[in-house]
Design a protein around this motif. Structure first.
Motif, PDB file in Angstrom:
ATOM      1  N   SER A   2       0.604  -1.147  -0.033  1.00 54.46           N
ATOM      2  CA  SER A   2      -0.140  -0.092  -0.066  1.00 54.46           C
ATOM      3  C   SER A   2       0.913   1.262   0.129  1.00 54.46           C
ATOM      4  O   SER A   2       1.892   1.125   0.145  1.00 54.46           O
ATOM      5  N   ILE A   3       0.171   2.379  -0.196  1.00 51.24           N
ATOM      6  CA  ILE A   3       0.849   3.647  -0.355  1.00 51.24           C
ATOM      7  C   ILE A   3       1.482   3.949   0.919  1.00 51.24           C
ATOM      8  O   ILE A   3       2.504   4.559   1.346  1.00 51.24           O
ATOM      9  N   GLN A   4       0.846   3.459   2.067  1.00 54.85           N
ATOM     10  CA  GLN A   4       1.118   3.674   3.331  1.00 54.85           C
ATOM     11  C   GLN A   4       2.382   3.041   3.632  1.00 54.85           C
ATOM     12  O   GLN A   4       3.349   3.676   4.291  1.00 54.85           O
ATOM     13  N   LYS A   5       2.458   1.676   3.362  1.00 52.74           N
ATOM     14  CA  LYS A   5       3.635   1.095   3.556  1.00 52.74           C
ATOM     15  C   LYS A   5       4.939   1.709   2.855  1.00 52.74           C
ATOM     16  O   LYS A   5       6.202   1.512   3.411  1.00 52.74           O
ATOM     17  N   ALA A   7       5.379   4.843   2.228  1.00 51.75           N
ATOM     18  CA  ALA A   7       5.678   6.093   3.143  1.00 51.75           C
ATOM     19  C   ALA A   7       6.484   5.553   4.275  1.00 51.75           C
ATOM     20  O   ALA A   7       7.646   6.278   4.474  1.00 51.75           O
ATOM     21  N   ARG A   8       6.255   4.421   5.010  1.00 52.49           N
ATOM     22  CA  ARG A   8       6.919   4.110   6.064  1.00 52.49           C
ATOM     23  C   ARG A   8       8.608   3.643   5.675  1.00 52.49           C
ATOM     24  O   ARG A   8       9.316   3.861   6.432  1.00 52.49           O
ATOM     25  N   SER A  13       5.840  11.009   4.497  1.00 52.35           N
ATOM     26  CA  SER A  13       4.590  11.159   4.844  1.00 52.35           C
ATOM     27  C   SER A  13       3.874  10.437   3.635  1.00 52.35           C
ATOM     28  O   SER A  13       4.384  10.242   2.655  1.00 52.35           O
ATOM     29  N   VAL A  14       2.524  10.170   3.934  1.00 61.34           N
ATOM     30  CA  VAL A  14       1.672   9.482   2.899  1.00 61.34           C
ATOM     31  C   VAL A  14       1.656  10.552   1.852  1.00 61.34           C
ATOM     32  O   VAL A  14       1.499  10.552   0.640  1.00 61.34           O
ATOM     33  N   SER A  18       2.307  10.257  -2.274  1.00 57.17           N
ATOM     34  CA  SER A  18       1.151  10.754  -3.268  1.00 57.17           C
ATOM     35  C   SER A  18       1.764  11.754  -4.349  1.00 57.17           C
ATOM     36  O   SER A  18       1.527  11.571  -5.608  1.00 57.17           O
TER      37      SER A  18
END
Length: 326
Positions: A2-5, A7-8, A13-14, A18
């Motif tokens: 995912s985009i969240q992963k 970012a991590r 940041s997400v 993006s």
């Protein structure tokens, strides 16, 4: 993934991820590289359709190549792909063969907004037809360029490079210099022939022999050289407008029982890997092929971000590489 992963992994940041995916210019270069590295490591595949719906961009570039079998074209495409991916874009490759009907089929992608811009390597003679079909879509003409108009272009000074090659042959004592050219619907073919004729005229050299290869291939270069060898006054040097044609010419010279460069010196054009593979190694004009591709993408992205910006024309440096063939 995912985009969240992503970012991590990148430590950002997400929102930054993006912005990178949407090719925003507001991201610091250091953060952009961290995000792109995280994407590469995780093989992340963004949902292109979802992104297109959000941003009205596909992050795709259509690349129309006149002849992908030409090593020079292949090297330019590598540069295009490298720079496109660095900026969050992917390419769709069309081997048009400078055929308008094949070009029309690929340009159908424009109506569905499947691509954000186009890079072409088609013949100059096709530019008016292409311009009508492409319309207002951001467009860069690569390697084969126009001197005026609304299309951004990147290439080298073909006339200057050609003149240098002919002067080199004259300075080494060659008197009967032939030219193996290609299709004059291409601007580069016109300009390289112009350089050939200009120097011979300036030096008061009345010998002129030009053969037009049917295609940019080893076989066509060999056939063109065989025709030149049938003349009563055989050339003592040959300038070919591509390394591939030059390699074919060298084979024809060898098959005729002659030697390069003792009997006939040979110079090619493009500076592809082939020039180092033939024996003797080929003297050539080296174009910065990958950099031409990279710069074409940079010009295109600027046009995508600012469609009203005036056309840019970028002339890049070329290099003469002296080897054993001349």
């Amino acid at each position: 993934m995912s985009i969240q992963k992503i970012a991590r992994l990148a430590g950002v940041s997400v929102a930054t991820v993006s912005r990178v995916l949407n090719n925003s210019n507001s991201v610091k270069s250091k953060n952009r590289e961290r995000v792109l590295e995280a994407i590469r490591e995780s093989n992340y595949q963004p949902n292109l359709l979802a992104r297109q719906l959000r941003t009205s961009r596909s992050s795709m570039i259509l690349v129309m190549v006149s002849n992908i079998a030409n090593p020079f074209c292949a090297d330019v495409v590598k540069g295009i792909e490298e720079e496109a991916e660095k900026n969050g874009y992917r390419i769709l490759l069309c081997n048009s063969g400078s055929d308008i009907e094949r070009s029309k089929s690929s340009l159908g992608l424009l109506s569905g907004k499947m691509v954000d811009g186009i890079i072409t390597m088609d013949a100059l003679s096709n530019l008016p037809d292409l311009s009508t079909m492409i319309g207002q879509t951001p467009w860069v003409q690569c390697a084969e360029y126009a001197d005026a108009g609304d299309v951004s272009c990147v290439g080298i000074s073909d006339t200057e490079a050609s003149e240098f090659a002919i002067r080199h042959l004259l300075e080494r004592g060659c008197e009967r210099i032939a030219l193996i050219n290609h299709d004059l619907s291409y601007k580069y073919a016109q300009l390289r022939e112009r350089g050939y004729k200009t120097v011979l005229s300036q030096q008061g050299n009345s010998f002129e022999a030009i053969e037009y290869a049917s295609e940019l291939s080893f076989k066509a270069g060999k056939a063109a050289m065989e025709n030149l060898l049938q003349a009563a006054a055989k050339p003592d040097a040959v300038f070919a407008v591509s390394d591939t044609l030059a390699a074919g010419a060298m084979r024809a010279i060898e098959d005729a029982g002659l030697k390069v460069p003792q009997d006939i010196a040979v110079i090619g054009f493009d500076g592809t890997e082939l020039a180092e593979m033939v024996s003797p190694q080929l003297t050539t004009i080296e174009q910065p092929s990958r950099d031409i591709g990279r710069q074409a993408v940079s010009l295109l992205l600027r046009k995508i971000d600012n469609p009203q910006a005036p056309a840019e024309r970028l002339m890049m440096d070329w290099r003469f590489i002296a080897r054993a063939s001349a």
